[in-house]
Design an enzyme around this catalytic site. Structure first.
Site, short mmCIF file in Angstrom:
data_model
loop_
_atom_site.label_atom_id
_atom_site.label_comp_id
_atom_site.label_asym_id
_atom_site.label_seq_id
_atom_site.Cartn_x
_atom_site.Cartn_y
_atom_site.Cartn_z
N ASN A 83 0.83 -1.20 0.00
CA ASN A 83 0.00 0.00 0.00
C ASN A 83 0.87 1.26 0.00
O ASN A 83 2.00 1.24 0.46
CB ASN A 83 -0.89 0.03 1.25
CG ASN A 83 -1.85 -1.13 1.29
OD1 ASN A 83 -2.47 -1.45 0.31
ND2 ASN A 83 -1.95 -1.77 2.45
N HIS A 84 0.30 2.34 -0.50
CA HIS A 84 0.88 3.67 -0.33
C HIS A 84 -0.14 4.48 0.45
O HIS A 84 -1.34 4.34 0.24
CB HIS A 84 1.16 4.33 -1.68
CG HIS A 84 2.30 3.72 -2.41
ND1 HIS A 84 3.23 4.46 -3.11
CD2 HIS A 84 2.69 2.42 -2.56
CE1 HIS A 84 4.13 3.65 -3.67
NE2 HIS A 84 3.82 2.41 -3.35
N THR A 85 0.34 5.31 1.36
CA THR A 85 -0.58 6.02 2.22
C THR A 85 -1.55 6.91 1.43
O THR A 85 -1.18 7.54 0.45
CB THR A 85 0.16 6.87 3.26
OG1 THR A 85 -0.80 7.47 4.13
CG2 THR A 85 1.01 7.95 2.60
N THR A 91 0.93 10.27 -2.53
CA THR A 91 1.04 8.84 -2.28
C THR A 91 2.49 8.36 -2.37
O THR A 91 2.76 7.19 -2.11
CB THR A 91 0.20 8.05 -3.30
OG1 THR A 91 0.69 8.32 -4.63
CG2 THR A 91 -1.27 8.40 -3.19
#
Length: 215
Positions: A83-85, A91
């Site tokens: 995941n990327h925040t 991101t």
């Protein structure tokens, strides 16, 4: 609790199928008895490397798979670090490259949103090249369709498919599901399961419950 087989290959002469509890070494991966993986493309012994992805110790998340599960070729379990925040304006994973941007190394896990463990119940069938995302819990007896991408929890004894995966139907009526969940045949000793195979394969939950004195 059913005693794990603890042998690598279930079938003589077949090197495409393994019992996962005999090949997985990562303590953050827990595999139940007799859960098997088949791979006709790569060596199934390398399941931990090829199929459990972005699973880094820094996150302390776990993959838990119950007993008597069937995992088809190419199924993937994708963890938090993929995941990327989404909580910041960008991101881009700046904390991951802390040296480049003079950030504290302790902030590295802020590069992604933590979704948590992947938990698979017992007697679950995961189809060819299905993808299970971090944080997903799949109930006992569920079926995950070919190339499904599972982003949300799956109820016990439910068939799901598609991208993202959605419920197709339940395998049984709710009263049968409740009975199977109460019986938990997968926790029985090996010899009891062997004795009950004719009933298990017949597909009559009430007969199984009667054989175990549950009705």
């Amino acid at each position: 609790m059913t005693i794990p087989a603890k042998k690598r290959y279930p079938r003589s002469g077949d090197r495409q199928t393994v019992y996962l509890d005999a090949v997985v070494t990562d303590p953050a991966i827990e595999i139940g008895a007799y859960t098997m993986y088949n791979d006709f493309v790569r060596d199934p012994v390398d399941f931990e490397k090829n199929n459990v992805l972005y699973h880094y110790p820094v996150n302390k998340d776990r993959l838990i798979i119950g007993s008597f599960c069937s995992v088809a070729c190419g199924a993937k379990f994708i963890f938090t670090s993929a995941n990327h925040t989404m909580t910041s304006l960008s991101t881009y994973p700046f904390p991951l490259f802390y040296e480049e941007w003079d950030l504290p190394v302790a902030q590295v896990t802020e590069a992604w949103d933590n979704k948590g463990d992947i938990v698979i119940g017992n007697d679950v069938w995961i189809g060819y090249e299905a993808v299970i995302l971090s944080g997903v819990h799949i109930g006992d007896g569920a079926v995950i369709g070919t190339r499904a991408v599972v982003t949300r929890d799956v109820e016990p004894y439910t068939i799901v498919g598609g991208v993202p995966a959605k419920p197709i139907r339940r395998r049984y009526a709710q009263e049968v599901i409740d009975l199977l969940e109460a019986v938990r045949w997968w926790d029985l000793p090996r010899e009891d399961i062997r004795r009950l195979l004719p009933v298990l394969r017949k597909g009559d939950a009430k007969e199984l419950a009667c054989a175990l004195g549950k009705l």
